[in-house]
Design an enzyme around this catalytic site. Structure first.
Site: not given
Ligand code: FNR
Length: 371
Positions: A26, A100, A187, A235
């Site tokens: 996000c 998503q 969610y 997911r």
């Molecule tokens: C996320 N994550 C996330 N997950 C998801 O399913 N939908 C989303 O919109 C978001 N938004 C989001 C925003 C930000 C700024 C972050 C950092 C994370 C989780 C993301 O997809 C991921 O699963 C995690 O960040 C873990 O992976 P990394 O960052 O360790 O590679």
């Protein structure tokens, strides 16, 4: 030997150029849910950076399903048209484009993280960002001081399924190759799955089959609406990490059902159900969620994506080469370096291109001649 991370993967009729995915993240930067220049540039960087698939952030299927006022939405054709510009650019740069589809449930109506990450307050109301009524499987708030969600009726659930289906139609028209259904992180759909947040006594609650009923109905409806040439990802939070919460066994049962109805990939995350005061006990270490993807693949035969602190090309390569996951998602590390994938293609032994051939030629041509 070719680096496995750079082996293309075909899912239905969509071919990913490699196994690196930028997962949904996000950005809280939309105006009334509409994607703008920010989104084009932000997501475009990952496509230029070589990712095989870029999945746009949680995108709300109805306005009330946004986490914050800044979330992307896909509840009208105008929203779809704004997203089409982003999808078109990603594909023109050789990445597959994903989005998503999401509903925030009881975690809707929040402040942007950098504005407090709590319930909307007088500050936001003063500048026109008022809270809105929120919904959930059961009337259980996220935490003390948070909004009380209204319990969704069976008729409401039918309406939400229809909203997901309409969103899939707009995502298809916008040119996306992949949709990912968000059933993780506390969610809406996750709160149906977890016994801690679903206390319903009708057909959509109770035992595991009851708790899975609504998420499976949405997944089934999406699979029917989404073109058969295009893959559908889901997911999940594979575990809640909370006493009495979802376990890996629950997730394997859900994965088996999803596989049977034609879902192509399970994206295996974890946690996010509870408010901060009751944070889950999940130890976060490098690759801490890979075991969930591996178990899903082994036990159900469903393809799986690993995510969570995958930061290093060799680590990512090992996950794919050892068959622990089909795809690896690189989130925050891609925020730190949008060129993560093209750089990895020069780091790994046996990567197909020792030079800069995987880079956009606008950069690669010059870099090749620099040394
Ligand atoms: C996320 N994550 C996330 N997950 C998801 O399913 N939908 C989303 O919109 C978001 N938004 C989001 C925003 C930000 C700024 C972050 C950092 C994370 C989780 C993301 O997809 C991921 O699963 C995690 O960040 C873990 O992976 P990394 O960052 O360790 O590679």
């Amino acid at each position: 030997m070719t680096a496995q991370l750079f082996t293309p993967l075909s899912l239905r009729e969509v071919r990913l150029r490699n196994r690196v995915v930028v997962p949904p993240m996000c950005q809280y930067s939309a105006e009334r849910g509409i994607a703008g220049d920010y989104h084009l540039v932000h997501y475009g960087r990952f496509a230029l950076g070589g990712a095989g698939l870029v999945i746009l952030e949680a995108t709300a299927v109805v306005p009330e399903g946004r986490i914050t006022h800044g979330d992307l939405g896909i509840w009208s054709d105008a929203h779809g048209e704004a997203l089409a510009r982003v999808a078109g650019f990603l594909k023109a740069q050789g990445a597959a484009a994903g989005v998503q589809l999401a509903h925030a449930g009881r975690k809707a109506s929040m402040q942007r993280p950098w504005e407090g990450n709590g319930p909307l307050s007088a500050d936001e109301v003063a500048r026109g960002e008022a809270p809105w009524p929120i919904v959930a499987p059961s009337a259980i708030p996220l935490d003390e001081g948070w909004l009380m969600p209204a319990e969704l009726s069976p008729a409401d659930l039918d309406g939400l399924t229809a909203a997901f289906v309409a969103a899939a139609g707009r995502a298809d028209a916008a040119g996306f190759d992949v949709i990912e259904l968000h059933a993780a992180h506390g969610y809406l759909l996750h709160t149906f799955l977890s016994p801690l947040t679903n206390r319903r006594e009708d057909a959509f609650g109770g035992d595991r089959a009851g708790r899975m009923r609504f998420p499976l109905a949405v997944a089934r409806a999406l699979r029917e609406a989404w073109p058969s040439a295009k893959p559908l990802f889901v997911r999940v939070s594979a575990v809640d990490g909370l006493e009495g919460g979802l376990t890996l066994e629950d997730t394997l049962a859900f994965a088996g059902e999803l596989r049977a109805l034609g879902v192509d990939v399970l994206d295996c995350s974890s946690g996010g159900l509870a408010g901060s005061a009751t944070a889950a006990r999940i130890r976060r270490d490098y690759g801490f969620q890979v075991g969930f993807a591996e178990a899903v693949k082994r036990e159900t035969g469903l393809s799986a994506m690993a995510v969570g602190l995958i930061v290093d090309p060799h680590q990512a390569e090992a996950i794919v080469a050892e068959g622990r996951a089909d795809l690896v998602a690189v989130g925050r590390e891609a925020l730190a370096d949008p060129n993560w994938t093209v750089r990895a293609s020069r780091t790994l032994d046996g990567a197909p291109e020792p030079g800069f051939e995987t880079w956009p030629e606008q950069a690669g041509w010059w870099l090749e001649r620099r040394e």
